[in-house]
Design a protein around this motif. Structure first.
Motif, PDB file in Angstrom:
ATOM      1  N   GLY A 187      29.810  44.311-105.016  1.00 14.92           N
ATOM      2  CA  GLY A 187      30.376  42.973-104.931  1.00 14.92           C
ATOM      3  C   GLY A 187      31.057  42.594-106.218  1.00 14.92           C
ATOM      4  O   GLY A 187      30.840  43.209-107.268  1.00 14.92           O
ATOM      5  N   ASN A 259      29.724  37.803 -98.838  1.00 14.87           N
ATOM      6  CA  ASN A 259      29.093  39.116 -98.959  1.00 14.87           C
ATOM      7  C   ASN A 259      27.574  38.897 -99.042  1.00 14.87           C
ATOM      8  O   ASN A 259      26.971  38.954-100.119  1.00 14.87           O
ATOM      9  CB  ASN A 259      29.621  39.835-100.191  1.00 14.87           C
ATOM     10  CG  ASN A 259      29.257  41.295-100.221  1.00 14.87           C
ATOM     11  OD1 ASN A 259      28.497  41.788 -99.373  1.00 14.87           O
ATOM     12  ND2 ASN A 259      29.747  42.028-101.217  1.00 14.87           N
ATOM     13  N   PHE A 262      25.103  41.765-100.554  1.00 10.57           N
ATOM     14  CA  PHE A 262      25.195  41.909-102.006  1.00 10.57           C
ATOM     15  C   PHE A 262      24.421  40.790-102.716  1.00 10.57           C
ATOM     16  O   PHE A 262      23.704  41.032-103.704  1.00 10.57           O
ATOM     17  CB  PHE A 262      26.665  41.895-102.425  1.00 10.57           C
ATOM     18  CG  PHE A 262      26.889  41.872-103.899  1.00 10.57           C
ATOM     19  CD1 PHE A 262      26.703  43.009-104.670  1.00 10.57           C
ATOM     20  CD2 PHE A 262      27.280  40.698-104.547  1.00 10.57           C
ATOM     21  CE1 PHE A 262      26.896  42.992-106.042  1.00 10.57           C
ATOM     22  CE2 PHE A 262      27.470  40.671-105.917  1.00 10.57           C
ATOM     23  CZ  PHE A 262      27.283  41.821-106.669  1.00 10.57           C
TER      24      PHE A 262
END
Length: 315
Positions: A187, A259, A262
């Motif tokens: 990420g 995300n 992550f």
């Protein structure tokens, strides 16, 4: 000589006693006369006062009669005093039962009747009998907190990451990722000091085991609230300037581009806003109202349950 002297002395004593008795009797008689005269005078005085009071009462009565004359008594005529007909009762014709019924039906009913209060049950029934429709109460439709996406939005989104799915806020399971040989999760982060932006990678197995163990050990003491290490996470050290607690994750402008995996592995979900966390709870059918620590706790457990459905992540 002695006898004569004694006799004289006796007569003089008797005479003196008689004189004293006369004087005492005169005195008593005078005192009795004085007392009688006083009683007579007192009686006359009281009698005169009673006379004067009676005369005053008679004068007041005559004065009130003169000021307020009595109302004349109205004479009642024979017609008003006797509502019965002048004919004798024997001469009146006998009414048949049918005639009595017709008379009772033709009798006028009183126009003014006592109306019950509005909160009375008969008031409502009278409205219904008069074909008056009561206004129906409009029921408010309650919005379901786990409703589908809004108008113009689809249930599916493009999978921007290899570990993401086409469903909103849903990631693939741990076994599925290992089967696809996806063991590294990356990420973007941004350093607050040197302002460098770079990609940071986490090992899937190691980081998830760390989160799994922390929840298993501290879940009973969390009381459905995220601890401080989740609310205020320690940021990674910058790889360029070496500044500790400075590499902050980059959050996309749209919530569907988040995300999630992550942020879970780095335990950086506390950097998300309350709206972003509510977005996750909304699309994963979790309660999304409350303080941030509660919503954050539900987000951690929801993502861990997606990775490992058989783990200790039930509420």
């Amino acid at each position: 000589m002695t006898n004569e002297d004694d006799t004289k002395n006796i007569y003089s004593d008797v005479h003196e006693n008689v004189r004293k008795r006369k004087n005492s009797s005169n005195r008593n008689g005078n005192s009795i006369e004085n007392q009688n005269s006083k009683k007579i005078h007192h009686y006359n005085h009281n009698h005169e006062e009673q006379k004067e009071e009676k005369e005053d009462e008679d004068n007041m009565l005559s004065l009130t009669l003169a000021i307020c004359p009595a109302k004349p008594i109205q004479e009642i005529t024979e017609q008003e005093s006797s509502p019965l007909p002048s004919q004798p009762l024997d001469s009146l014709p006998e009414t048949t039962p049918s005639l009595q019924v017709s008379l009772s039906e033709s009798m006028p009913r009183p126009q003014h009747q006592v109306q019950p209060p509005p909160n009375h049950g008969t008031y409502v029934s009278s409205l219904i009998n008069d074909n008056q429709i009561l206004p129906a109460r409009q029921l408010r439709v309650r919005r379901n907190p786990t409703q589908a996406p809004g108008e113009g939005k689809s249930d599916t989104v493009p999978a921007l990451f290899p570990w993401a799915t086409t469903q909103r806020a849903v990631i693939q399971s741990f076994n599925c990722l290992v089967a696809k040989n996806i063991t590294t999760i990356s990420g973007d982060v941004h350093c607050k000091k040197c302002e460098e932006r770079y990609k940071l990678e986490y090992d899937l197995q190691d980081k998830f085991l760390e989160v799994w163990s922390f929840i298993a050990e501290n879940k009973s003491s969390m009381h459905d609230r995220a601890p401080k290490v989740w609310m205020y996470p320690v940021l990674p050290t910058c790889e360029f300037c070496g500044q500790e607690n400075s590499a902050r994750p980059v959050l996309p402008p749209k919530k569907k581009q988040m995300n999630w995996l992550f942020l879970l592995l780095g335990q950086l979900l506390g950097c998300c806003t309350l709206e972003q966390l509510r977005y996750f709870c909304k699309h994963t059918k979790n309660h999304r109202t409350g303080a941030k620590d509660r919503i954050l706790y539900l987000t951690y457990l929801g993502l861990c349950k997606q990775l490992d459905p058989s783990g200790p992540f039930d509420r």
